[in-house]
Design an enzyme around this catalytic site. Sequence first.
Site, PDB file in Angstrom:
ATOM      1  N   ARG A  64      69.205  61.643 -57.762  1.00  0.00           N
ATOM      2  CA  ARG A  64      69.515  60.598 -58.677  1.00  0.00           C
ATOM      3  C   ARG A  64      68.457  60.621 -59.776  1.00  0.00           C
ATOM      4  O   ARG A  64      68.601  60.386 -61.136  1.00  0.00           O
ATOM      5  CB  ARG A  64      69.024  59.285 -57.819  1.00  0.00           C
ATOM      6  N   ASP A 122      79.774  48.811 -60.383  1.00  0.00           N
ATOM      7  CA  ASP A 122      79.421  49.185 -61.877  1.00  0.00           C
ATOM      8  C   ASP A 122      80.402  49.891 -62.694  1.00  0.00           C
ATOM      9  O   ASP A 122      81.338  50.556 -62.075  1.00  0.00           O
ATOM     10  CB  ASP A 122      77.803  49.859 -61.652  1.00  0.00           C
ATOM     11  N   LYS A 151      76.688  45.782 -63.764  1.00  0.00           N
ATOM     12  CA  LYS A 151      75.478  45.734 -62.974  1.00  0.00           C
ATOM     13  C   LYS A 151      74.302  45.983 -63.900  1.00  0.00           C
ATOM     14  O   LYS A 151      74.439  46.863 -64.655  1.00  0.00           O
ATOM     15  CB  LYS A 151      75.915  47.069 -62.043  1.00  0.00           C
ATOM     16  N   ARG A 204      70.295  46.940 -62.981  1.00  0.00           N
ATOM     17  CA  ARG A 204      69.244  47.135 -61.910  1.00  0.00           C
ATOM     18  C   ARG A 204      68.028  46.546 -62.550  1.00  0.00           C
ATOM     19  O   ARG A 204      67.419  47.275 -63.347  1.00  0.00           O
ATOM     20  CB  ARG A 204      69.403  48.602 -61.439  1.00  0.00           C
ATOM     21  N   ASP A 261      49.952  67.627 -34.405  1.00  0.00           N
ATOM     22  CA  ASP A 261      49.344  67.047 -36.176  1.00  0.00           C
ATOM     23  C   ASP A 261      50.520  67.125 -36.998  1.00  0.00           C
ATOM     24  O   ASP A 261      50.445  66.814 -38.158  1.00  0.00           O
ATOM     25  CB  ASP A 261      48.211  68.100 -36.277  1.00  0.00           C
TER      26      ASP A 261
HETATM   27  C1  R5P Z   1      74.682  53.421 -58.412  1.00  0.00           C
HETATM   28  O1  R5P Z   1      74.763  54.240 -59.292  1.00  0.00           O
HETATM   29  C2  R5P Z   1      75.310  53.904 -56.917  1.00  0.00           C
HETATM   30  O2  R5P Z   1      76.837  53.989 -57.055  1.00  0.00           O
HETATM   31  C3  R5P Z   1      74.896  52.844 -56.017  1.00  0.00           C
HETATM   32  O3  R5P Z   1      75.455  51.454 -56.384  1.00  0.00           O
HETATM   33  C4  R5P Z   1      73.351  52.727 -55.662  1.00  0.00           C
HETATM   34  O4  R5P Z   1      72.961  53.832 -55.678  1.00  0.00           O
HETATM   35  C5  R5P Z   1      72.895  51.896 -54.436  1.00  0.00           C
HETATM   36  O5  R5P Z   1      71.882  51.789 -54.367  1.00  0.00           O
HETATM   37  P1  R5P Z   1      71.302  50.289 -53.625  1.00  0.00           P
HETATM   38  O6  R5P Z   1      71.869  50.341 -52.294  1.00  0.00           O
HETATM   39  O7  R5P Z   1      69.823  50.682 -53.543  1.00  0.00           O
HETATM   40  O8  R5P Z   1      71.476  49.314 -54.592  1.00  0.00           O
END
Ligand code: R5P
Length: 308
Positions: free
Chosen positions: A90, A164, A187, A189, A32
């Site tokens: 994170r 970044d 960078k 996101r 389970d």
């Molecule tokens: C960002 O702050 C980190 O240094 C990495 O660039 C990031 O966590 C990578 O994540 P992913 O592979 O999902 O882009």
Amino acid sequence: MIVLSLPGARHFRLARRLQAMPGLVGVHRFPDGEVRVSLPTAATGRDVVLVAALTPPDDCILPVLFAASAARDLAVTSVGLIAPYLPYMRQDRAFEPGQGVSARYFAAILSDAVDWLITVDPHLHRIRSLSDAFGVPATAVHAAPLLAGWIREHVAEPLILGPDSESRQWVASVAELAGAPCAVFSKRRRGDRTVALTLPDLKAHRHRQPVLVDDIISSGATMTAAVRALWRAEYRAPICVAVHGLFAGEAFEMLQDAGAAAIVTTNTVRHPSNAIDVTPLLAEAVLARLRSRTTPGRQREEVAGEHR
Ligand code: R5P
């Protein structure tokens, strides 16, 4: 001391390096999904060092917590945890009202369970140091010298590139140790798997071999975008080097398909790309931690280093 490896963490061979008694934490999964752990009774009266691979995190953490409790039941002297990759660091802030701050909760759970913790390059953004989040001594060891060593040994005329601006300091230290110039992308996101990168001006280094260096490859979106940007600008196929190769889903294949010349990671997360062994760093940190117990005033010291 007894070094007890959980499943997925046997490749570190820490017991041998520490000249300690080796052992395994048995983890039984019932049909389970519930879990039962078993520890060697030889742990009684000893310092216990648990070594755990915490990926995927939610499946792996409960056996660690149960193993720490089972160790206490065996009347051990202390319980430390080596988690070469430390997940959940994170999410260190609520970006929307009501959002949980996983880094803080995760640190609290681990701090309740163990007497100390050692990890490699935790992904810290706004938390300045591990000791700010953990209620027990927490040490971050840094893989930058190992990454630089690998680059020195395997790459002629490297150009170290960070993904970044936050990575600038860390990338600069890898570059310095590797004796190479460095630069960083900028960078943005846009989502879990979408990032936009802008290539810095690299014209002066066109003859060099690009080496992309990052702490984590998770979805692979960052590294893949960087590889594609270099291809588009007609630089040489880059070599990708990372500390923690999580490679969620098809991330590894995506990165290969994007045109990475090679993909190299440390063994904090077991993967075919592992080429750099962090065991010596971990062993050194364990010895320093156990020594510091007898040195008053050093209980919450953290190995110095930059945080991102
Ligand atoms: C960002 O702050 C980190 O240094 C990495 O660039 C990031 O966590 C990578 O994540 P992913 O592979 O999902 O882009």
